[in-house]
Scaffold this motif. Structure first.
Motif, PDB file in Angstrom:
ATOM      1  N   LYS A  40       0.695  -1.119   0.132  1.00 40.27           N
ATOM      2  CA  LYS A  40      -0.030   0.055   0.056  1.00 40.27           C
ATOM      3  C   LYS A  40       0.815   1.300   0.001  1.00 40.27           C
ATOM      4  CE  LYS A  40      -3.418   2.545   2.507  1.00 40.27           C
ATOM      5  NZ  LYS A  40      -4.216   2.921   3.766  1.00 40.27           N
ATOM      6  N   ASP A  41       2.114   1.490   0.927  1.00 39.23           N
ATOM      7  CA  ASP A  41       2.836   2.513   0.998  1.00 39.23           C
ATOM      8  C   ASP A  41       3.932   2.428   0.060  1.00 39.23           C
ATOM      9  OD1 ASP A  41       1.413   3.832   3.033  1.00 39.23           O
ATOM     10  OD2 ASP A  41       2.381   2.297   4.399  1.00 39.23           O
ATOM     11  N   VAL A  42       3.778   3.287  -1.006  1.00 38.43           N
ATOM     12  CA  VAL A  42       4.732   3.480  -2.060  1.00 38.43           C
ATOM     13  C   VAL A  42       5.792   4.570  -2.393  1.00 38.43           C
ATOM     14  CG1 VAL A  42       3.438   1.669  -3.286  1.00 38.43           C
ATOM     15  CG2 VAL A  42       2.985   4.053  -3.725  1.00 38.43           C
ATOM     16  N   MET A  43       6.663   4.512  -3.080  1.00 38.16           N
ATOM     17  CA  MET A  43       7.478   5.631  -3.335  1.00 38.16           C
ATOM     18  C   MET A  43       7.300   5.806  -5.010  1.00 38.16           C
ATOM     19  SD  MET A  43      11.493   6.725  -3.662  1.00 38.16           S
ATOM     20  CE  MET A  43      11.807   5.722  -4.994  1.00 38.16           C
ATOM     21  N   LEU A  44       6.947   6.902  -5.525  1.00 37.28           N
ATOM     22  CA  LEU A  44       6.698   6.908  -6.753  1.00 37.28           C
ATOM     23  C   LEU A  44       7.744   7.934  -7.427  1.00 37.28           C
ATOM     24  CD1 LEU A  44       3.603   8.920  -8.106  1.00 37.28           C
ATOM     25  CD2 LEU A  44       3.758   8.042  -5.680  1.00 37.28           C
ATOM     26  N   THR A  45       8.300   7.868  -8.660  1.00 37.77           N
ATOM     27  CA  THR A  45       8.985   8.774  -9.240  1.00 37.77           C
ATOM     28  C   THR A  45       8.201   9.014 -10.579  1.00 37.77           C
ATOM     29  OG1 THR A  45      11.067   7.472  -8.478  1.00 37.77           O
ATOM     30  CG2 THR A  45      11.413   9.056 -10.634  1.00 37.77           C
ATOM     31  N   VAL A  46       7.928  10.396 -10.792  1.00 34.34           N
ATOM     32  CA  VAL A  46       7.352  10.769 -12.009  1.00 34.34           C
ATOM     33  C   VAL A  46       8.101  11.564 -12.893  1.00 34.34           C
ATOM     34  CG1 VAL A  46       5.300  12.218 -12.817  1.00 34.34           C
ATOM     35  CG2 VAL A  46       5.351  10.892 -10.816  1.00 34.34           C
ATOM     36  N   ARG A  47       8.261  11.260 -14.087  1.00 39.65           N
ATOM     37  CA  ARG A  47       9.285  11.792 -14.678  1.00 39.65           C
ATOM     38  C   ARG A  47       8.545  12.416 -16.162  1.00 39.65           C
ATOM     39  NH1 ARG A  47      14.722   8.780 -16.462  1.00 39.65           N
ATOM     40  NH2 ARG A  47      14.004   7.906 -14.509  1.00 39.65           N
ATOM     41  N   GLY A  48       8.648  13.417 -16.343  1.00 43.79           N
ATOM     42  CA  GLY A  48       8.068  14.302 -17.747  1.00 43.79           C
ATOM     43  C   GLY A  48       8.929  14.607 -18.559  1.00 43.79           C
ATOM     44  N   LEU A  82       1.318  22.401 -29.002  1.00 41.73           N
ATOM     45  CA  LEU A  82       2.284  23.018 -28.086  1.00 41.73           C
ATOM     46  C   LEU A  82       3.687  21.964 -28.339  1.00 41.73           C
ATOM     47  CD1 LEU A  82       3.271  25.366 -26.323  1.00 41.73           C
ATOM     48  CD2 LEU A  82       2.466  23.981 -24.380  1.00 41.73           C
ATOM     49  N   THR A  83       3.625  20.931 -27.839  1.00 39.81           N
ATOM     50  CA  THR A  83       4.497  20.041 -28.003  1.00 39.81           C
ATOM     51  C   THR A  83       4.401  18.626 -27.732  1.00 39.81           C
ATOM     52  OG1 THR A  83       6.853  19.925 -26.845  1.00 39.81           O
ATOM     53  CG2 THR A  83       4.895  20.274 -25.310  1.00 39.81           C
ATOM     54  N   ASP A  84       5.168  17.700 -27.919  1.00 40.58           N
ATOM     55  CA  ASP A  84       5.275  16.308 -27.721  1.00 40.58           C
ATOM     56  C   ASP A  84       5.506  15.984 -26.297  1.00 40.58           C
ATOM     57  OD1 ASP A  84       6.002  15.643 -30.997  1.00 40.58           O
ATOM     58  OD2 ASP A  84       4.138  15.417 -30.175  1.00 40.58           O
ATOM     59  N   CYS A  85       5.136  14.969 -25.658  1.00 40.95           N
ATOM     60  CA  CYS A  85       5.271  14.784 -24.129  1.00 40.95           C
ATOM     61  C   CYS A  85       5.443  13.363 -24.038  1.00 40.95           C
ATOM     62  CB  CYS A  85       4.151  15.469 -23.224  1.00 40.95           C
ATOM     63  SG  CYS A  85       3.960  17.214 -23.420  1.00 40.95           S
ATOM     64  N   GLN A  86       6.033  12.927 -23.109  1.00 41.44           N
ATOM     65  CA  GLN A  86       6.156  11.518 -22.401  1.00 41.44           C
ATOM     66  C   GLN A  86       6.365  11.568 -20.856  1.00 41.44           C
ATOM     67  OE1 GLN A  86       9.449   9.572 -24.511  1.00 41.44           O
ATOM     68  NE2 GLN A  86       9.551   8.029 -22.933  1.00 41.44           N
ATOM     69  N   ILE A  87       5.348  10.754 -20.276  1.00 42.24           N
ATOM     70  CA  ILE A  87       5.325  10.544 -18.811  1.00 42.24           C
ATOM     71  C   ILE A  87       5.737   9.280 -18.375  1.00 42.24           C
ATOM     72  CG2 ILE A  87       3.757  10.539 -16.770  1.00 42.24           C
ATOM     73  CD1 ILE A  87       1.832  12.566 -18.225  1.00 42.24           C
ATOM     74  N   GLU A  88       6.677   9.121 -17.473  1.00 42.07           N
ATOM     75  CA  GLU A  88       7.012   7.610 -17.088  1.00 42.07           C
ATOM     76  C   GLU A  88       6.689   7.741 -15.737  1.00 42.07           C
ATOM     77  OE1 GLU A  88      11.019   6.578 -18.222  1.00 42.07           O
ATOM     78  OE2 GLU A  88      10.529   7.172 -20.195  1.00 42.07           O
ATOM     79  N   ILE A  89       6.156   6.772 -14.988  1.00 38.16           N
ATOM     80  CA  ILE A  89       5.849   6.787 -13.551  1.00 38.16           C
ATOM     81  C   ILE A  89       6.481   5.446 -13.093  1.00 38.16           C
ATOM     82  CG2 ILE A  89       4.253   6.634 -11.809  1.00 38.16           C
ATOM     83  CD1 ILE A  89       2.353   8.516 -13.666  1.00 38.16           C
ATOM     84  N   ARG A  90       7.084   5.482 -12.178  1.00 40.11           N
ATOM     85  CA  ARG A  90       7.695   4.371 -11.758  1.00 40.11           C
ATOM     86  C   ARG A  90       7.334   4.196 -10.093  1.00 40.11           C
ATOM     87  NH1 ARG A  90      14.166   2.892 -10.692  1.00 40.11           N
ATOM     88  NH2 ARG A  90      13.742   0.653 -10.054  1.00 40.11           N
ATOM     89  N   VAL A  91       6.692   2.874  -9.675  1.00 39.80           N
ATOM     90  CA  VAL A  91       6.002   2.830  -8.383  1.00 39.80           C
ATOM     91  C   VAL A  91       6.885   1.634  -7.864  1.00 39.80           C
ATOM     92  CG1 VAL A  91       3.858   2.399  -7.180  1.00 39.80           C
ATOM     93  CG2 VAL A  91       3.951   3.546  -9.118  1.00 39.80           C
ATOM     94  N   GLN A  92       7.192   2.077  -6.541  1.00 44.88           N
ATOM     95  CA  GLN A  92       7.921   0.836  -5.908  1.00 44.88           C
ATOM     96  C   GLN A  92       7.701   0.753  -4.417  1.00 44.88           C
ATOM     97  OE1 GLN A  92      11.869   2.880  -6.989  1.00 44.88           O
ATOM     98  NE2 GLN A  92      12.656   0.746  -7.310  1.00 44.88           N
ATOM     99  N   PRO A  93       7.734  -0.505  -3.662  1.00 40.51           N
ATOM    100  CA  PRO A  93       7.240  -0.472  -2.243  1.00 40.51           C
ATOM    101  C   PRO A  93       8.106   0.391  -1.423  1.00 40.51           C
ATOM    102  CG  PRO A  93       7.675  -2.574  -3.199  1.00 40.51           C
ATOM    103  CD  PRO A  93       8.085  -1.513  -4.331  1.00 40.51           C
ATOM    104  N   ALA A  94       7.466   1.119  -0.620  1.00 43.69           N
ATOM    105  CA  ALA A  94       8.179   2.172   0.319  1.00 43.69           C
ATOM    106  C   ALA A  94       9.128   1.521   1.336  1.00 43.69           C
ATOM    107  CB  ALA A  94       7.166   2.677   1.281  1.00 43.69           C
ATOM    108  N   GLU A  95       9.049   0.402   1.623  1.00 41.23           N
ATOM    109  CA  GLU A  95      10.042  -0.365   2.722  1.00 41.23           C
ATOM    110  C   GLU A  95      11.307  -0.929   2.122  1.00 41.23           C
ATOM    111  OE1 GLU A  95       7.296  -3.800   1.168  1.00 41.23           O
ATOM    112  OE2 GLU A  95       6.843  -2.032   2.150  1.00 41.23           O
ATOM    113  N   LYS A  96      11.177  -0.896   0.670  1.00 46.31           N
ATOM    114  CA  LYS A  96      12.449  -1.176  -0.055  1.00 46.31           C
ATOM    115  C   LYS A  96      13.334   0.085  -0.101  1.00 46.31           C
ATOM    116  CE  LYS A  96      11.447  -5.256  -1.771  1.00 46.31           C
ATOM    117  NZ  LYS A  96      12.229  -6.473  -1.526  1.00 46.31           N
ATOM    118  N   MET A  97      12.718   1.324  -0.082  1.00 45.93           N
ATOM    119  CA  MET A  97      13.523   2.757  -0.394  1.00 45.93           C
ATOM    120  C   MET A  97      14.036   3.220   1.098  1.00 45.93           C
ATOM    121  SD  MET A  97      12.623   2.037  -3.377  1.00 45.93           S
ATOM    122  CE  MET A  97      13.708   3.213  -3.862  1.00 45.93           C
ATOM    123  N   GLN A  98      13.380   2.789   2.222  1.00 46.19           N
ATOM    124  CA  GLN A  98      14.077   3.148   3.610  1.00 46.19           C
ATOM    125  C   GLN A  98      15.248   2.635   3.902  1.00 46.19           C
ATOM    126  OE1 GLN A  98      10.606   2.892   6.032  1.00 46.19           O
ATOM    127  NE2 GLN A  98       9.576   4.598   4.657  1.00 46.19           N
TER     128      GLN A  98
END
Length: 144
Positions: free
Chosen positions: A3-11, A128-144
């Motif tokens: 349930k608890d996650v860390m997400l990296t959002v790259r645009g 206006l422009t071409d865009c790309q979104i990348e979202i990476r979701v990982q379990p929070a406990e792996k990141m601490q």
């Protein structure tokens, strides 16, 4: 996935010239899956705005929806091979934006979920422009 996650959002925004602009944020949030649809909820602190903006990302095969609520309000719908138009409400006024989505793809396993969206962005019916979104979701406990 927990349930608890860390997400990296790259645009990534591709200008009409050789330059492109990349924006990346890392956020803590909650993830859940219901009836085959994935949900990610997190609060975003935006520059110059004191109160956080609540973000809800909802995605499934070939479709992603992003809802922002707070000082910025928008409901963006990205459906593969479809163009959607919405109002982007900011403290400074409203913009009419269009997202002509080319691709929505995600992969998932126990360690992470990766979501990719490619689209052309329009403002007031003007490309206006071409865009790309990348979202990476990982379990929070792996990141601490």
């Amino acid at each position: 996935m927990t349930k608890d996650v860390m997400l990296t959002v790259r645009g990534l925004h591709f200008d009409q010239g050789p330059d492109s602009e990349e924006i990346e944020t890392v956020q803590w949030g909650q993830y859940y899956k219901k009836n085959g649809t994935h949900y990610i909820i997190y609060d975003e602190i935006m520059e110059g705005i004191d109160e956080p903006v609540r973000n809800v990302i909802k995605f499934k095969e070939r479709e992603m929806n992003l809802m922002k609520r707070g000082m910025v309000n928008v409901y963006m719908s990205f459906e593969e091979c479809k163009k959607n138009i919405t109002n982007y409400l900011t403290p400074y006024g409203s913009l009419l934006i269009g997202m002509d989505t080319r691709r929505v793809k995600f992969t998932e396993n126990e360690e992470e979920i990766r979501l990719q969206v490619e689209y052309a962005l329009e403002v007031n019916y003007e490309y206006l422009t071409d865009c790309q979104i990348e979202i990476r979701v990982q379990p929070a406990e792996k990141m601490q």
